[in-house]
Design a protein around this motif. Sequence first.
Motif, PDB file in Angstrom:
ATOM      1  N   LYS A  89      89.616  39.333  42.125  1.00  0.00           N
ATOM      2  CA  LYS A  89      90.116  40.442  41.320  1.00  0.00           C
ATOM      3  C   LYS A  89      88.974  41.135  40.588  1.00  0.00           C
ATOM      4  O   LYS A  89      88.934  42.370  40.478  1.00  0.00           O
ATOM      5  N   ASP A 103      97.632  41.999  51.054  1.00  0.00           N
ATOM      6  CA  ASP A 103      98.385  40.876  51.599  1.00  0.00           C
ATOM      7  C   ASP A 103      97.475  39.854  52.267  1.00  0.00           C
ATOM      8  O   ASP A 103      97.718  38.651  52.206  1.00  0.00           O
ATOM      9  N   GLY A 129      96.138  31.994  48.670  1.00  0.00           N
ATOM     10  CA  GLY A 129      97.239  31.031  48.636  1.00  0.00           C
ATOM     11  C   GLY A 129      96.927  29.763  49.405  1.00  0.00           C
ATOM     12  O   GLY A 129      97.303  28.654  48.985  1.00  0.00           O
ATOM     13  N   GLU A 176      95.830  37.885  49.409  1.00  0.00           N
ATOM     14  CA  GLU A 176      96.791  36.987  48.764  1.00  0.00           C
ATOM     15  C   GLU A 176      97.090  35.770  49.636  1.00  0.00           C
ATOM     16  O   GLU A 176      97.197  34.641  49.140  1.00  0.00           O
ATOM     17  N   ARG A 177      97.225  35.996  50.932  1.00  0.00           N
ATOM     18  CA  ARG A 177      97.529  34.888  51.831  1.00  0.00           C
ATOM     19  C   ARG A 177      96.363  33.899  51.881  1.00  0.00           C
ATOM     20  O   ARG A 177      96.554  32.673  51.850  1.00  0.00           O
ATOM     21  N   GLU A 216      91.063  33.470  42.922  1.00  0.00           N
ATOM     22  CA  GLU A 216      91.875  34.644  42.633  1.00  0.00           C
ATOM     23  C   GLU A 216      91.212  35.510  41.562  1.00  0.00           C
ATOM     24  O   GLU A 216      91.120  36.743  41.695  1.00  0.00           O
TER      25      GLU A 216
END
Length: 489
Positions: free
Chosen positions: A485, A460, A467, A463-464, A481
């Motif tokens: 990954k 999380d 973002g 991702e934040r 991203e």
Amino acid sequence: MATQNGRPTLTTESGAPVADNQNSESAGPGGPLLVQDQQLLEKLARFNRERIPERVVHARGAGAYGTFTVTGDVTAWTRADFLSAVGKQTEVFARFSTVAGNLGAADAVRDPRGFALKFYTEEGNYDLVGNNTPVFFIKDPSKFPDFIHTQKRDPYTGSQEADNVWDFWGLSPESTHQVTWLFGDRGIPSSYRHMNGYSSHTYQWTNEAGEAFWVKYHFKTDQGIAGLTAQEATALAGLDPDSHQRDLREAIEGGEFPSWTVQVQVMPAADAAAYRFNPFDLTKVWPHADYPPIEIGRLELNRNPRNVFAEVEQSVFSPAHFVPGIGPSPDKMLQGRLFAYGDAHRYRVGINADQLPVNRPHVAEAHTYGRDGHLYDGRHAGAKNYEPNSANGPVQTGRPLWAATEVSGPTGDHAAPLHREDDDFAQAGDLYRLMTEVEKERLVDNLAGSLAAVSAGRGDIVERAVGNFRRADADLGSRLEAAVKQRRG
């Protein structure tokens, strides 16, 4: 104590519930901060006392003496005496530093650099406390202790933790601009000589007629910008932890005196209210197209300290040290630092720190009613220590150093006022789009390397953060991203 959504209520040290821990109390939405905000003062004062004896922040640094020479006429904007004539020279002491590292840390690390200057003027010392970046991570001083805690050692692991760093940055989207700077090619300067300096904050200049202007300072290195890649920095930090301090000292010893061309951006005070974004927001720059930089002087460093502890470690700088014609702006971060810097030095060095040789006025003379305390040398002898008095003691001038700022609205914990183009991502995106393709690749690689260190179970946080960068620029977000990954498998 009551809970909020199952979580304990945040309180002051004395147990009173905290209503707002995100915004400092101000005189109206855009006004200066209030002394009555005890949550802010308590946080800053306690934060300043967390470490002893080194600085809580900017502990690792190097310094040198030099000269500031006026090269441009600025008398239309300020009555400051040291800026009053082209060719006028003022002695200066400069201290450069990293932010997060302790006193024994390496110089070649990814971290903003402090760029602090003390001008020994005829009207008293003027301190200008800046960084090598024109922006900062946060916009309200109440969040500064929280931010620095994420950059320091975790209370459980004793190490800096990527989880803490990126958790805070992701939850503080206003940091996106500064983080983009930090992980770009200027994030690790090759030396203190090869980086720019910026006031970052906005200040007020006032001319003889009492007209006010908002200004930002820029110090452009005459040696040229040079940075280290992450790989180069890792190798240098291991081979020579003192690399930047050594480089500055040896350059001056060898007669290669580093210098910077000094510029200012000037905004008429009346422009601020209707400007397209909040001009006092420390997370934003003023585009040069709106307010072009104007050359005003040259800074040269040409003399090394004789004793590092006495002159570098015991040097103290405070943005509250103004001279006539220069003053503060409603920048909330600056308002908090007007208190916090001086308070930190009074605690760390002593109540008489300003009278140590490196800190005391070199041209003017201080006349105060302050007495006694740690390091006091008895300079006042038997002179009266109160005012008013009939013993010919020092008296006030009745003329403020800077112009008054009009405020309105009720007191309260106000968020900064939003202007029509205010957001947390636009300028970060602008910065990314200015980069070459190779620079973009290095930025993404640097960001991905840091984000990949976040714990496997805290997707999380990743991702934040991704973002936020996607909101700055879609291409940056997509590339980041994919890179994260790939690194995290």
